[in-house]
Design an enzyme around this catalytic site. Structure first.
Site, PDB file in Angstrom:
ATOM      1  N   ASP A   1       8.439 -13.160  -3.801  1.00  0.00           N
ATOM      2  CA  ASP A   1       8.111 -13.621  -2.448  1.00  0.00           C
ATOM      3  C   ASP A   1       9.244 -13.149  -1.536  1.00  0.00           C
ATOM      4  O   ASP A   1      10.415 -13.448  -1.810  1.00  0.00           O
ATOM      5  CB  ASP A   1       8.036 -15.162  -2.476  1.00  0.00           C
ATOM      6  CG  ASP A   1       7.814 -15.769  -1.107  1.00  0.00           C
ATOM      7  OD1 ASP A   1       7.280 -16.876  -1.044  1.00  0.00           O
ATOM      8  OD2 ASP A   1       8.180 -15.126  -0.107  1.00  0.00           O
TER       9      ASP A   1
ATOM     10  N   ASP B   1       6.340  -5.695   6.492  1.00  0.00           N
ATOM     11  CA  ASP B   1       4.969  -5.187   6.564  1.00  0.00           C
ATOM     12  C   ASP B   1       4.050  -6.196   5.869  1.00  0.00           C
ATOM     13  O   ASP B   1       3.556  -5.980   4.766  1.00  0.00           O
ATOM     14  CB  ASP B   1       4.880  -3.811   5.885  1.00  0.00           C
ATOM     15  CG  ASP B   1       3.459  -3.273   5.949  1.00  0.00           C
ATOM     16  OD1 ASP B   1       3.093  -2.456   5.059  1.00  0.00           O
ATOM     17  OD2 ASP B   1       2.710  -3.689   6.854  1.00  0.00           O
TER      18      ASP B   1
ATOM     19  N   ASP C   1      -1.238 -10.980   8.402  1.00  0.00           N
ATOM     20  CA  ASP C   1      -1.063 -12.038   9.411  1.00  0.00           C
ATOM     21  C   ASP C   1      -0.592 -13.310   8.724  1.00  0.00           C
ATOM     22  O   ASP C   1      -0.581 -13.411   7.501  1.00  0.00           O
ATOM     23  CB  ASP C   1      -2.415 -12.266  10.111  1.00  0.00           C
ATOM     24  CG  ASP C   1      -2.856 -10.993  10.832  1.00  0.00           C
ATOM     25  OD1 ASP C   1      -4.061 -10.726  10.894  1.00  0.00           O
ATOM     26  OD2 ASP C   1      -1.969 -10.250  11.286  1.00  0.00           O
TER      27      ASP C   1
ATOM     28  N   ASP D   1       0.830  -1.213   0.000  1.00  0.00           N
ATOM     29  CA  ASP D   1       0.000   0.000   0.000  1.00  0.00           C
ATOM     30  C   ASP D   1       0.866   1.265   0.000  1.00  0.00           C
ATOM     31  O   ASP D   1       0.347   2.359  -0.164  1.00  0.00           O
ATOM     32  CB  ASP D   1      -0.937   0.003   1.224  1.00  0.00           C
ATOM     33  CG  ASP D   1      -0.167  -0.214   2.524  1.00  0.00           C
ATOM     34  OD1 ASP D   1      -0.555  -1.091   3.306  1.00  0.00           O
ATOM     35  OD2 ASP D   1       0.864   0.469   2.736  1.00  0.00           O
TER      36      ASP D   1
HETATM   37  N1  SAM Z   1      -0.499  -3.408   7.544  1.00  0.00           N
HETATM   38  C1  SAM Z   1      -0.907  -4.738   7.119  1.00  0.00           C
HETATM   39  C2  SAM Z   1      -0.906  -5.692   8.291  1.00  0.00           C
HETATM   40  O1  SAM Z   1      -0.361  -5.336   9.344  1.00  0.00           O
HETATM   41  O2  SAM Z   1      -1.478  -6.784   8.160  1.00  0.00           O
HETATM   42  C3  SAM Z   1      -0.062  -5.202   5.962  1.00  0.00           C
HETATM   43  C4  SAM Z   1      -0.341  -4.362   4.761  1.00  0.00           C
HETATM   44  S1  SAM Z   1       0.495  -4.700   3.263  1.00  0.00           S
HETATM   45  C5  SAM Z   1      -0.824  -4.388   2.163  1.00  0.00           C
HETATM   46  C6  SAM Z   1       0.738  -6.439   3.218  1.00  0.00           C
HETATM   47  C7  SAM Z   1       1.357  -6.839   1.897  1.00  0.00           C
HETATM   48  O3  SAM Z   1       2.160  -8.014   2.056  1.00  0.00           O
HETATM   49  C8  SAM Z   1       0.335  -7.173   0.805  1.00  0.00           C
HETATM   50  O4  SAM Z   1       0.482  -6.254  -0.251  1.00  0.00           O
HETATM   51  C9  SAM Z   1       0.684  -8.604   0.381  1.00  0.00           C
HETATM   52  O5  SAM Z   1       0.520  -8.810  -1.002  1.00  0.00           O
HETATM   53  C10 SAM Z   1       2.141  -8.689   0.797  1.00  0.00           C
HETATM   54  N2  SAM Z   1       2.669 -10.054   0.980  1.00  0.00           N
HETATM   55  C11 SAM Z   1       2.044 -11.131   1.523  1.00  0.00           C
HETATM   56  N3  SAM Z   1       2.867 -12.204   1.525  1.00  0.00           N
HETATM   57  C12 SAM Z   1       4.046 -11.794   0.964  1.00  0.00           C
HETATM   58  C13 SAM Z   1       5.290 -12.436   0.684  1.00  0.00           C
HETATM   59  N4  SAM Z   1       5.485 -13.736   0.981  1.00  0.00           N
HETATM   60  N5  SAM Z   1       6.281 -11.711   0.106  1.00  0.00           N
HETATM   61  C14 SAM Z   1       6.081 -10.399  -0.209  1.00  0.00           C
HETATM   62  N6  SAM Z   1       4.928  -9.723   0.026  1.00  0.00           N
HETATM   63  C15 SAM Z   1       3.921 -10.418   0.607  1.00  0.00           C
END
Ligand code: SAM
Length: 279
Positions: free
Chosen positions: A135, A153, A156, A83
């Site tokens: 990833d 960031d 969960d 974001d």
């Molecule tokens: N503030 C939020 C929270 O505390 O849950 C997190 C917000 S941010 C939008 C989370 C981001 O992590 C998402 O855009 C998601 O696509 C990304 N994400 C999830 N798994 C991931 C991974 N293995 N590697 C990189 N990005 C990942």
């Protein structure tokens, strides 16, 4: 219309608003709502990720407590953060020459640029920003780069984010940090996600010499105190003087709406039930 978050089997947050956008991406179910009280809300797999109304609390407390503690952060890695809120705060530091953002899902950045300008601002277009679609667990394993600060960031521990909670991942984070490096990650609600905080604390204290937890309260992350756990190779928060932090943030002319040096130190002072949890 009412929309409810469903990350717990027995407690829900409901927000009133309208659906602006929905897409099943390669990795997760993306929804964007416009709500009466918190403005636009980004949800992934039915979990609130960030809202225009209270994002400043989370994004400031997941960045300044480590960036201000580092003597001169130049190379920063953000894992997740699609974001753009964390990236926006990192780029406030003139010493930062390179901000890597490793995001698994292209769609999140595209939607944020289009609908969440109030959060990402122009951070994705900043010439210091380097966006990598990968990833985070794979990137950190293969990178040869060394970072001054690493900020995780992620959502969960569900779906694509599950890999970002393993001991192997944190060992790779430790190796990718420069010798004075610090990391921080969200470790969930101290009442509804006790296990996340406890297991993260256990793993991090096995790997890092210095580990501490900051508490904050984010209205749309239900469950009382929300925890952000930091770890470092050399820097000890509890040996840091508030006057030093105050002098630094003034000299850097960094504007915040939640963070200040007092809350930096105070947020790491824990209530008894949490101290016991982390013994
Ligand atoms: N503030 C939020 C929270 O505390 O849950 C997190 C917000 S941010 C939008 C989370 C981001 O992590 C998402 O855009 C998601 O696509 C990304 N994400 C999830 N798994 C991931 C991974 N293995 N590697 C990189 N990005 C990942």
């Amino acid at each position: 219309m009412w929309h409810s978050e469903a990350i717990y089997p027995d407690i829900k947050l409901q927000l009133k608003g309208e659906l602006l956008y929905r897409k099943k991406t390669l990795y997760q179910n993306l929804e964007l709502y416009k709500t009466d009280r918190f403005g636009k809300v980004l949800m992934l797999d039915n979990a609130i990720q960030t809202t225009e109304g209270d994002e400043f609390i989370y994004h400031e407390m997941l960045t300044h407590p480590v960036l201000l503690l580092h003597p001169k952060p130049q190379k920063v890695l953000i894992i997740g953060g699609g974001d753009g809120g964390i990236l926006r705060e990192v780029l406030k530091y003139k010493s930062v020459k390179l901000a890597y953002l490793v995001e698994i899902d292209k769609s999140i950045i595209e939607i944020s640029k289009k609908y969440l300008k109030s959060i990402c601002k122009n951070s994705f277009q900043d010439k210091r920003t380097k966006i990598i679609f990968d990833d985070g667990a794979k990137f950190i394993k293969k990178t040869k780069e060394k970072f001054d600060v690493i900020i995780i960031d992620s959502p969960d521990s569900v779906g694509p984010a599950k890999v970002l909670f393993s001991k192997g991942f944190y060992k790779d984070i430790f190796s990718a940090l420069a010798e004075n490096g610090l990391m921080i990650r969200q470790t969930g609600s101290t009442t509804l996600q006790k296990e996340v905080l406890k297991s993260s604390w256990k793993i991090l204290t096995d790997i890092f010499p210095f580990v501490w937890t900051h508490l904050t309260a984010i209205p749309t992350y239900i469950g009382g105190f929300f925890s952000l756990t930091a770890a470092s190779k050399k820097i000890d928060l509890f040996k840091t003087d508030i006057a030093y932090l105050e002098k630094k943030i003034k000299a850097l002319k960094i504007k915040t709406d939640y963070y200040n040096p007092y809350i930096h130190i105070a947020s790491a002072v824990l209530p008894e039930y949490i101290r016991r949890m982390l013994k």
